[in-house]
Design an enzyme around this catalytic site. Sequence first.
Site, PDB file in Angstrom:
ATOM      1  N   CYS A  17      89.660  39.891 -36.583  1.00 35.41           N
ATOM      2  CA  CYS A  17      88.477  39.768 -35.747  1.00 35.41           C
ATOM      3  C   CYS A  17      87.334  39.332 -36.641  1.00 35.41           C
ATOM      4  O   CYS A  17      87.026  39.997 -37.631  1.00 35.41           O
ATOM      5  CB  CYS A  17      88.153  41.100 -35.079  1.00 35.41           C
TER       6      CYS A  17
ATOM      7  N   GLU B  83      92.728  25.893 -44.202  1.00 36.86           N
ATOM      8  CA  GLU B  83      93.913  26.719 -44.346  1.00 36.86           C
ATOM      9  C   GLU B  83      95.022  25.929 -45.013  1.00 36.86           C
ATOM     10  O   GLU B  83      95.146  24.725 -44.789  1.00 36.86           O
ATOM     11  CB  GLU B  83      94.372  27.164 -42.964  1.00 36.86           C
TER      12      GLU B  83
ATOM     13  N   ASP C 119      89.291  25.001 -38.659  1.00 38.63           N
ATOM     14  CA  ASP C 119      90.611  25.362 -38.157  1.00 38.63           C
ATOM     15  C   ASP C 119      91.237  24.119 -37.556  1.00 38.63           C
ATOM     16  O   ASP C 119      90.771  23.606 -36.540  1.00 38.63           O
ATOM     17  CB  ASP C 119      90.488  26.462 -37.104  1.00 38.63           C
TER      18      ASP C 119
ATOM     19  N   ASP D  33      90.584  29.512 -31.799  1.00 35.96           N
ATOM     20  CA  ASP D  33      90.406  28.612 -32.934  1.00 35.96           C
ATOM     21  C   ASP D  33      89.055  28.833 -33.611  1.00 35.96           C
ATOM     22  O   ASP D  33      88.940  28.759 -34.833  1.00 35.96           O
ATOM     23  CB  ASP D  33      90.528  27.148 -32.488  1.00 35.96           C
TER      24      ASP D  33
END
Length: 377
Positions: free
Chosen positions: A336, A283, A199, A365
């Site tokens: 989650c 990402e 991340d 994060d």
Amino acid sequence: MSSNRSIIQRAYKTELDLNHAQTTACRRHAGVARWAYNWGLARKQSAYRATGASPSAIDLHRELNSLKQTVVPWMYEVSKCAPQEALRNLDSAFANFFRRARLKREGKWHGQLGYPQRKTRKRGLGSFRLTGSIVVFPDAIQLPRLGRLRLKEQNYLPTSGAKILSATVKEQAGHWYVALLVEQEQHAPANSGPVVGVDLGVKSLATLSDGTVIPNPRPLRRRLKKLKRLQRAVSRKRKGSQNRKKAVRCLAQLHRHIAQQRANTLHQFTSRLAKTKSVVVIEDLNVSGMLKNHHLAQAISDVGFAEFRRQLIYKAAWYGSQVMVASRWEPSSKICSGCGAVKAELTLSERVYRCETCGLTLDRDLNAAVNLANLAS
Ligand SMILES: [Zn+2]
């Protein structure tokens, strides 16, 4: 995963150790390349105004050759590649401009269009690219017209097993560099490391799904005050004065230090990931969209997300790792990582993820990084 072989293109950049005559020759080559680029730009613009069509690099090179004998005889002093490759660069600059313009019409590009600009000496002496007979020695490189140039670092450029495509010589803040583009066979060894989700952050450079946090050096922010001071110093000095030249040199040095430090941090991090992980999930950040947010903008451009991704992808190919890019619509920060429940709302200021369904509480994060890693399994 098994080992695999592939042909890849790779660039090696290293500093040159030039004597006075060689520096002069390099300046002359860069000058001709800049002149050809500016001349080609003006020719394209006037032809477009007159006919609505624009001459290609090949047309322009032919025209330039006929001018060489009469108008620009000093061009004979440099390799014919320098103007030729400059005109090719001009073609790519226009191609990139038209591609961005198309993306903007489709709503996929939010940045500047970047219409090709004249190259000025104010932005440094510039660069030139050579092709043809290029030979690499452990401590030197031999280039057309320029001869044998010493290298500051020995045994860095590949002397065997690589097909040389081109060499670009570039001046940056008083130093000369050569970037050698080669094609080589890549034997990527089997990589048996774990799967990791990454991340990318603003507060820290990155959080990995195994809990590792990579701190952010923020070189630009730390040096921003100094940068502003130097920029003010430059604008206060009288144009054309020696003092102004001195201040401009200081400013260029600082820019160079910042760029080097930033590149170092990213190179260390991406190398480590590509060498030790079998799969890296990242990402697909909409960087140009995020850059519109001014609070985030400084930090993001500072860290260089796009550069991170570029480095990671090519290094993964070297070290037998795989890069997975998660869709930007994958709500990795809202899911989650324990039970898969999705939060309707999660603001940027909420630094801790608390799941109402299963009670999981962990760093925001880290939760996102674990979700990314889960996508690969
Ligand atoms: Zn949960």
